[in-house]
Design an enzyme around this catalytic site. Structure first.
Site, PDB file in Angstrom:
ATOM      1  N   GLU A 102       1.526 -52.897  99.765  1.00 19.05           N
ATOM      2  CA  GLU A 102       1.592 -53.657  98.515  1.00 19.05           C
ATOM      3  C   GLU A 102       1.912 -55.121  98.798  1.00 19.05           C
ATOM      4  O   GLU A 102       2.496 -55.451  99.838  1.00 19.05           O
ATOM      5  CB  GLU A 102       2.707 -53.080  97.634  1.00 19.05           C
ATOM      6  N   ASP A 103       1.546 -55.986  97.866  1.00 16.43           N
ATOM      7  CA  ASP A 103       1.918 -57.390  97.988  1.00 16.43           C
ATOM      8  C   ASP A 103       3.368 -57.610  97.554  1.00 16.43           C
ATOM      9  O   ASP A 103       4.137 -58.268  98.235  1.00 16.43           O
ATOM     10  CB  ASP A 103       0.968 -58.294  97.175  1.00 16.43           C
ATOM     11  N   ASP A 106       8.052 -55.537  91.940  1.00 21.12           N
ATOM     12  CA  ASP A 106       8.793 -56.269  90.919  1.00 21.12           C
ATOM     13  C   ASP A 106       9.648 -55.247  90.157  1.00 21.12           C
ATOM     14  O   ASP A 106      10.729 -54.882  90.607  1.00 21.12           O
ATOM     15  CB  ASP A 106       7.761 -56.982  90.033  1.00 21.12           C
ATOM     16  N   LYS A 134      11.496 -57.937  94.809  1.00 22.79           N
ATOM     17  CA  LYS A 134      12.463 -58.643  93.952  1.00 22.79           C
ATOM     18  C   LYS A 134      13.540 -57.628  93.581  1.00 22.79           C
ATOM     19  O   LYS A 134      13.398 -56.921  92.579  1.00 22.79           O
ATOM     20  CB  LYS A 134      11.778 -59.130  92.668  1.00 22.79           C
ATOM     21  N   PHE A 156       8.693 -65.910  89.745  1.00 23.28           N
ATOM     22  CA  PHE A 156       7.259 -65.633  89.819  1.00 23.28           C
ATOM     23  C   PHE A 156       6.638 -66.399  90.986  1.00 23.28           C
ATOM     24  O   PHE A 156       6.850 -67.607  91.130  1.00 23.28           O
ATOM     25  CB  PHE A 156       6.568 -66.004  88.508  1.00 23.28           C
ATOM     26  N   ASP A 163      -1.522 -63.769  92.789  1.00 22.88           N
ATOM     27  CA  ASP A 163      -2.197 -64.675  91.857  1.00 22.88           C
ATOM     28  C   ASP A 163      -1.363 -65.009  90.630  1.00 22.88           C
ATOM     29  O   ASP A 163      -0.433 -64.302  90.255  1.00 22.88           O
ATOM     30  CB  ASP A 163      -3.490 -64.029  91.352  1.00 22.88           C
ATOM     31  N   ARG A 169      -4.720 -67.046  95.000  1.00 21.04           N
ATOM     32  CA  ARG A 169      -4.705 -66.005  96.043  1.00 21.04           C
ATOM     33  C   ARG A 169      -5.059 -66.577  97.411  1.00 21.04           C
ATOM     34  O   ARG A 169      -4.692 -66.025  98.438  1.00 21.04           O
ATOM     35  CB  ARG A 169      -5.717 -64.901  95.716  1.00 21.04           C
TER      36      ARG A 169
END
Ligand code: IMP
Ligand code: MG
Length: 178
Positions: A102-103, A106, A134, A156, A163, A169
């Protein structure tokens, strides 16, 4: 240096050099942890495409790569509870050691959904590797989350695959919203 992505301003948070160093270290850890098996790396599109590309180049044990596409943001800067399932995994993961790549984690809702879904297909194991986490935003513990690149504040971010309104990106560094 501040930059603009769509209508918002961002400032540098993690530079390319640091990212690459961390990706190398995670890759070495994975080579050791998965040396007795042939893992399937599952990239979650779109956000993880650069991370998984760099990560897989550090892997020197036999492995496979596959993708799935989920969306939970729909262009905003806060996580939506509803998850859109866009592209399902094309490989059979029964009996396989799966590593979801995963990027960012959150609220954790996207990952929770994906882990639950893939567990029902009978993999030998499921673990998660996320470039960013996070911790302050996490709503439920995810025991499968075993590899994390960087823990960041509840802010964020864009760049290196991530993105804002599908923009940013392509940035080499990671930036946070000003
Ligand atoms: P979660 O379900 O709240 O954990 O959200 C995870 C997904 O939302 C990630 O896979 C990202 O695609 C997206 N996301 C979460 N935080 C950010 C961010 O700071 N920037 C860009 N995308 C984010
Ligand atoms: Mg994502």
């Amino acid at each position: 240096m501040k930059i603009k992505v769509a209508d918002l301003e961002f400032e540098p948070l993690i530079n390319e050099k640091l990212i690459i160093e961390r990706v190398k270290a995670i890759g070495q850890q994975l080579n050791a942890d998965y040396q007795h098996t042939v893992p399937v790396f599952v990239g979650v599109l779109n956000g993880s495409f650069l991370f998984i590309a760099d990560l897989i180049k550090e892997i020197d044990i036999p492995c496979e790569i596959a993708f799935t596409k989920l969306a939970s943001y729909y262009g905003g800067t806060t996580s939506k509870l509803k998850i859109r399932d866009d592209i399902d995994l094309m490989v059979d993961i029964k009996g396989r050691d799966v590593l979801i790549v995963e990027d960012i984690v959150d609220s954790g809702n996207t990952l929770h959904y994906l882990v639950d879904k893939l567990k029902q297909r009978g993999p030998a194991s499921i673990k998660v590797c996320s470039l960013l986490l996070k911790p302050a935003a996490l709503q439920k513990e995810i025991e499968e989350l075993q590899y994390v690149g960087f823990e960041i504040e509840n802010e964020f971010v864009v760049g290196y695959g991530l993105d804002y309104q599908e923009m940013g990106r392509n940035l080499r560094d990671i930036y946070k919203k000003v």
